[in-house]
Design a protein around this motif. Structure first.
Motif, mmCIF file in Angstrom:
data_model
loop_
_atom_site.group_PDB
_atom_site.id
_atom_site.type_symbol
_atom_site.label_atom_id
_atom_site.label_comp_id
_atom_site.label_asym_id
_atom_site.label_seq_id
_atom_site.Cartn_x
_atom_site.Cartn_y
_atom_site.Cartn_z
ATOM 1 N N GLY A 1 -17.361 -39.736 -4.805
ATOM 2 C CA GLY A 1 -16.632 -39.985 -3.518
ATOM 3 C C GLY A 1 -15.565 -38.824 -3.521
ATOM 4 O O GLY A 1 -14.950 -38.441 -4.528
ATOM 5 N N LEU A 2 -15.253 -38.741 -2.268
ATOM 6 C CA LEU A 2 -14.367 -37.319 -2.128
ATOM 7 C C LEU A 2 -13.056 -37.945 -1.548
ATOM 8 O O LEU A 2 -12.972 -38.714 -0.624
ATOM 9 N N ILE A 3 -11.949 -37.872 -2.342
ATOM 10 C CA ILE A 3 -10.612 -38.026 -1.898
ATOM 11 C C ILE A 3 -9.827 -36.897 -1.256
ATOM 12 O O ILE A 3 -9.330 -36.010 -1.974
ATOM 13 N N GLY A 4 -9.932 -36.931 0.154
ATOM 14 C CA GLY A 4 -9.466 -35.700 0.846
ATOM 15 C C GLY A 4 -10.386 -35.109 1.552
ATOM 16 O O GLY A 4 -11.391 -34.584 1.054
ATOM 17 N N ALA A 5 -10.267 -34.968 2.998
ATOM 18 C CA ALA A 5 -11.262 -34.170 3.838
ATOM 19 C C ALA A 5 -10.681 -32.570 3.631
ATOM 20 O O ALA A 5 -10.218 -32.242 4.910
ATOM 21 N N SER B 1 -9.063 -33.637 -3.615
ATOM 22 C CA SER B 1 -8.264 -32.589 -3.195
ATOM 23 C C SER B 1 -7.520 -32.817 -1.903
ATOM 24 O O SER B 1 -7.207 -32.184 -0.982
ATOM 25 N N SER B 2 -6.779 -33.939 -2.017
ATOM 26 C CA SER B 2 -5.497 -34.317 -1.080
ATOM 27 C C SER B 2 -4.231 -33.352 -1.382
ATOM 28 O O SER B 2 -4.546 -32.615 -2.253
ATOM 29 N N ASN C 1 -1.013 -32.386 -2.695
ATOM 30 C CA ASN C 1 -0.654 -32.364 -4.258
ATOM 31 C C ASN C 1 0.140 -33.522 -4.490
ATOM 32 O O ASN C 1 0.152 -34.222 -5.597
ATOM 33 N N VAL C 2 0.987 -33.927 -3.678
ATOM 34 C CA VAL C 2 1.890 -35.160 -3.850
ATOM 35 C C VAL C 2 1.131 -36.373 -4.088
ATOM 36 O O VAL C 2 1.761 -37.334 -4.846
ATOM 37 N N TRP C 3 -0.184 -36.289 -3.621
ATOM 38 C CA TRP C 3 -0.905 -37.683 -3.829
ATOM 39 C C TRP C 3 -1.734 -37.654 -5.142
ATOM 40 O O TRP C 3 -2.283 -38.526 -5.368
ATOM 41 N N HIS C 4 -1.986 -36.588 -5.895
ATOM 42 C CA HIS C 4 -3.042 -36.485 -6.833
ATOM 43 C C HIS C 4 -2.715 -37.486 -8.132
ATOM 44 O O HIS C 4 -3.577 -38.079 -8.332
ATOM 45 N N TYR C 5 -1.351 -37.751 -8.528
ATOM 46 C CA TYR C 5 -1.041 -38.757 -9.708
ATOM 47 C C TYR C 5 -1.600 -39.996 -9.130
ATOM 48 O O TYR C 5 -2.059 -40.670 -9.819
ATOM 49 N N ASP C 6 -1.012 -40.586 -8.101
ATOM 50 C CA ASP C 6 -1.330 -42.060 -7.855
ATOM 51 C C ASP C 6 -2.856 -42.042 -7.395
ATOM 52 O O ASP C 6 -3.445 -43.309 -8.009
ATOM 53 N N GLU D 1 -8.111 -31.411 -8.315
ATOM 54 C CA GLU D 1 -7.580 -30.105 -7.807
ATOM 55 C C GLU D 1 -6.286 -29.890 -8.416
ATOM 56 O O GLU D 1 -5.429 -30.884 -8.837
ATOM 57 N N LYS D 2 -6.064 -28.485 -8.733
ATOM 58 C CA LYS D 2 -4.728 -28.242 -9.337
ATOM 59 C C LYS D 2 -3.554 -28.103 -8.347
ATOM 60 O O LYS D 2 -3.896 -27.906 -7.079
ATOM 61 N N PRO D 3 -2.293 -28.527 -8.632
ATOM 62 C CA PRO D 3 -1.913 -28.902 -9.969
ATOM 63 C C PRO D 3 -2.389 -30.315 -10.263
ATOM 64 O O PRO D 3 -2.430 -31.089 -9.076
#
Length: 336
Positions: free
Chosen positions: A7-11, A71-72, A74-79, A94-96
């Motif tokens: 599943g892709l998180i972020g278009a 690949s949303s 950056n602020v959403w990566h952690y959650d 994705e980084k970071p």
């Protein structure tokens, strides 16, 4: 093993231009995508032949999928990563990995506790050029390593000159975008990063977002009882007419990797020692993202490791955050 269902998180642009094709080339199946905009999610799914789309992350995590690619913004990566790991999904992020080292630490810890794979989508460590460089250094080909230098100054494509340069956008700027990639290459090559000094500036007239678009760093590395190693990086969104490179200098020789830091690496490795100068044959024909996705799949299967583990992503983030702090404060920042 059966094909991994993703599943892709972020278009995102990177999903569209690189990762979907790499997942499929590595034998995986992309089931669908989640995006904050229903129109964007639907258009993205239609453009890439995805069966499902949604605006609800919990809905996506309830699909019959094995892994997610994040690949949303950056602020959403952690959650999003914590949610995916909590739902029993393997995560390629994705980084970071996050905007704070403590958050990335939590992600790594949860993956280890649950036995799931967490990897950072740093494409460069898997490059055959960098793998060969690590091999030559480990074999003592250039003696004791003294220093390294990365030139990673490029021109940011117009289509990407949005959030990356927004001064008020969490995770924006050249350091979190490029310097962390440098760290993903330098860390496994040189040892433990312990201190960073950096300067960052805004150069481009077209940079109306206000965030720094060029930076230089000096990083101190330590490796057991050996003498400290200094590494220098030049990272930029503003340079349109230069190649990228990596140089590693030792007591008995120098390794120069030409065109070393781009996504399409058709580079060259040159070794200089007391015996002369010679090119080292390296097959650079395979897409770096396919290499990374194949390694991720092997890790899920228990037969390999990611090209950049979650812990590797954490250490690259620590270097980038230290560089940001140094550039802001004007002081050398030590890494814990």
């Amino acid at each position: 093993m059966p094909a991994l269902k993703w599943g892709l998180i972020g278009a995102s642009d990177i999903a569209a231009t690189r990762v979907i094709a790499a997942i499929r080339a590595s034998g995986g199946d992309v089931v669908g995508v989640v995006s904050g905009s229903p129109e964007r999610a639907g258009d993205f799914a239609a453009s890439h032949g995805l069966a499902r789309f949604t605006t609800d992350l919990d809905e996506l995590l309830g699909w019959d999928i094995d892994a997610v690619y994040i690949s949303s913004a950056n602020v959403w990566h952690y959650d999003q990563a914590m949610g995916a790991l909590g739902a029993g999904k393997h995560v390629l992020c994705e980084k970071p990995l996050a905007l704070e080292a403590a958050q990335a630490e939590e992600m790594v810890k949860l993956a280890e506790e649950t036995g799931l794979i967490l990897a950072a989508n740093h494409h460069l460590p898997g490059s055959p050029l960098h793998a060969k460089t690590r091999e030559l250094v480990a074999a003592g080909t250039i003696g004791t390593v003294l220093s390294a230098k990365i030139a990673h100054a490029v021109l940011l494509p117009e289509r990407l000159r949005g959030w990356r340069l927004g001064q008020g956008t969490p995770g924006s700027g050249v350091i979190l975008d490029i310097t962390c990639h440098d760290a993903s290459v330098l860390n496994p090559l040189l040892g433990t990063p312990v201190a960073v000094t950096a300067l960052a500036v805004r150069q481009a007239e077209w940079n109306t977002g206000g965030q720094e678009d060029a930076a230089m760093t000096v990083i101190r590395y330590e490796n057991n009882s050996q003498a400290p190693v200094l590494a220098q990086t030049h990272d930029s969104f503003t340079v349109g007419y230069a190649g990228t490179s990596l140089e590693v200098h030792g007591t008995d020789g120098t390794i120069q990797v030409i065109d070393a830091m781009t996504q399409d690496t058709q580079g060259q490795l040159v070794l200089t020692t007391g015996s002369g100068v010679r090119s080292v044959d390296v097959d650079c024909s395979e897409d770096l993202y396919v290499i990374g996705l194949r390694a991720f799949t092997a890790a899920v299967d228990g037969t390999g490791v990611p090209t950049a583990t979650g812990r590797d992503g954490l250490m690259a983030l620590k270097v980038a955050l230290a560089a940001q702090e140094s550039a802001t404060s004007g002081r050398t920042v030590h890494i814990n």
